[in-house]
Design an enzyme around this catalytic site. Structure first.
Site, short mmCIF file in Angstrom:
data_model
loop_
_atom_site.label_atom_id
_atom_site.label_comp_id
_atom_site.label_asym_id
_atom_site.label_seq_id
_atom_site.Cartn_x
_atom_site.Cartn_y
_atom_site.Cartn_z
CG ASP B 29 -2.11 -0.82 1.16
OD1 ASP B 29 -2.29 -1.48 0.13
OD2 ASP B 29 -2.90 -0.82 2.13
CE LYS B 86 -6.98 -1.11 -0.48
NZ LYS B 86 -7.02 -2.57 -0.50
N GLY B 158 -5.41 -2.88 8.52
CA GLY B 158 -5.14 -1.71 9.36
C GLY B 158 -4.97 -2.01 10.83
NE ARG B 170 -3.43 -22.02 11.06
CZ ARG B 170 -2.51 -23.00 10.98
NH1 ARG B 170 -2.75 -24.11 10.31
NH2 ARG B 170 -1.34 -22.85 11.57
N GLY B 240 -0.24 -3.69 3.91
CA GLY B 240 -0.89 -2.39 3.86
C GLY B 240 -0.20 -1.41 4.75
CB SER B 241 -1.31 0.00 7.97
OG SER B 241 -2.63 -0.04 7.45
#
EC number: 4.3.3.6
Lengths: 215, 299
Positions: B29, B86, B158, B170, B240-241
């Site tokens: 990201d 996105k 996030g 899983r 991402g973050s």
């Protein structure tokens, strides 16, 4: 530099001449190549480290992101080991990112991007533009005969400049070179591993066999 | 390059194929062109262009939408690796805009606020490929049936808490394994229970894998997190973050890339994990009230 990149002559400087076929497994669709090679009866092994280079008789460099393969291959030392084998005449087949890795010169690489080299060509990275320009097309490949190969181009590179020592194996209808050969090295802009047409892989394996039998 | 009648664009093979080429890689990201540059230099296989990383969407609240086209174009101009962006779930016009902007992949994402609580985007209508999130096999197959060319397990974006990512990968893997062990006559009921198209269920049962690439996402913050997802059978990871909310993004990004390639080698993971500085602070998913769990968006 030991050995010759031309012709099929067995070269004492580069061994082994037989042994498993390596597939560079740093990133990309390397498992698809392993499946193809296995289907064709070859013994395939994954290669990520320098000590895995010594045993292989040939190498496939898969599709993927060439800038990532370049970084990882240098960070973990496999690049130098492979350069030595390529200089010695080991057969190598590169698809898409693999073609970029085999090119002596890269056009539109990322900052500081290097290649293993071997093919006397300049390859332009991502030559068609964004993903929406990715396409499939039938391609005449004279060296493979009939029928034409159904080729899959994904954010594909092209040969922007063909050097004297390299030979074009296929071109698009506008003359753009998308498959190239030089001695025991083969590179294609497209991905035969994504179709059921394995003639390029067989062509590559034939080079390994020819070399090990001293033809 | 001039188009030719013999060239076929936007085929299933070409759309799914790009995801195949991203395998074994890390998609990061980024919210600025500068971050995109850092990601590319660190070995990202693609970047996800967005205005706010999920951790900020979470803390700032409000409706999260598609990013400003100027931002997306600046990121496309900065890097040569694929750029994803996105769109909100069901927001087919945001998707049309992203395709017009020439992004390489659209993420129909639960991280943004859904635009339609009934329908997802009909993804067959587009030349650009889509990746969609899933928490289980049925959800993955419903998205593939709508045209998704890549799946990512959702995790909980996030948070920096990898537990939901673990749960979802899983779950998907075990449901695939269960299908593979069923006899042919059991697949009819399996399809009904998964709420997934019968033909796709049969395909998964026969091949033992999804028909598209499966990445994992949502909470990956360390090299060891990424390697664990790979050992659990992911084809690659989204971070991402976790990178740009950490103390040393460039070094952490490069470390996650190396750990993803050498996911089965603890000595490499140990080496790259040294001296990375602060990881993102994170939130325990267990402390999140149900309405704040993004993974429950989409169905």
């Amino acid at each position: 530099m030991a050995g010759s990149r031309e012709g099929y002559g067995a070269d004492a400087a580069d061994t082994p001449l037989d042994g498993p076929v390596g597939v560079l497994a740093l990133q990309g669709d390397f498992r698809e190549h392993v499946n193809v090679l296995t289907t064709l009866g070859a013994d395939a092994v994954l290669v990520r480290r320098p000590d895995e280079v010594a045993a292989i008789s040939g190498l496939v460099i898969p599709g993927g992101e060439s800038s990532v393969m370049d970084k990882l291959s240098r960070a973990f030392g496999v690049a130098d080991a492979l350069k030595q084998r390529i200089a010695g005449g080991m057969p190598v087949y590169g698809t898409c990112a693999g073609l970029i890795m085999l090119a002596d010169r890269i056009v539109d690489g990322i900052r500081g991007q290097q290649s293993l080299g071997g093919l006397d060509v300049a390859v332009r990275r991502n030559a068609f533009g964004a993903q929406t320009e990715s396409f499939e097309a039938d391609l005449d490949v004279p060296v493979l005969g009939e029928p034409p190969m159904h080729a899959v181009f994904i954010r594909a590179p092209v040969v922007a400049e063909l050097g004297d020592r390299a030979t074009a194996l296929a071109t698009l209808e506008n003359g753009t070179v998308v498959a190239v050969e030089q001695g025991n090295l083969i590179g294609t802009s497209f991905h035969p591993e994504m179709t059921a047409d394995y003639r390029f892989h067989q062509y590559f394996l034939d080079k390994i066999v020819a070399r090990s039998s001293g033809l | 390059m001039s188009e030719s009648t013999t060239h076929e664009f936007g085929s299933n093979r070409v759309k799914r194929g790009l995801a195949e080429m991203l395998k074994g890689g890390v998609i990061m990201d980024v919210v600025t062109a500068e971050q995109a540059r850092i990601a590319e230099d660190a070995g990202a296989v693609a970047v996800m262009a967005l205005e706010r990383v999920p951790a900020d969407i979470r803390s700032q609240g409000g409706v999260a939408r598609m990013s400003d086209p100027d931002l997306i174009e600046a990121i496309i101009a900065e890097v040569s690796i694929p750029v994803m962006a996105k769109a909100r779930i069901g927001h087919f016009v945001e998707a049309q805009v992203l395709q017009a902007l020439n992004v390489d992949y659209i993420d129909e994402s639960e991280v943004l606020s859904p635009a339609d609580y009934v329908n997802h985007i009909d993804k067959w209508d587009y030349t650009v490929p889509f990746v969609c999130g899933a928490t289980n096999l049925g959800e993955a197959l419903r998205r593939i049936n709508e045209g998704a060319a890549m799946i990512r397990s959702k995790g909980e974006a996030g948070t920096g808490d990898v537990s939901e990512a673990t749960k979802h990968i899983r779950k998907i893997k075990s449901e695939i394994a269960a299908l593979s062990s069923m006899s042919k006559d059991e697949l009819y009921v399996a399809a009904k229970e998964l709420q997934a198209p019968y033909d796709l269920v049969v395909e998964v049962a026969e091949t033992g894998k999804l028909p598209v690439v499966l990445f994992t996402a949502g909470g990956v913050a360390t090299p060891a997190d990424a390697a664990m997802m790979m050992q659990l059978g992911a084809d690659g990871v989204f971070v991402g973050s976790g990178i740009f909310k950490s103390g040393n993004p460039a070094q952490r990004a490069a470390a996650v890339v190396k750990a993803t390639t050498f996911y089965d080698d603890p000595s490499v993971i140990a080496e790259v994990s040294r001296g990375l500085g602060e990881a993102m602070v994170g939130i325990n998913v267990a402390d999140l009230a149900a309405p704040h769990r993004l993974a429950e968006r989409g169905w």
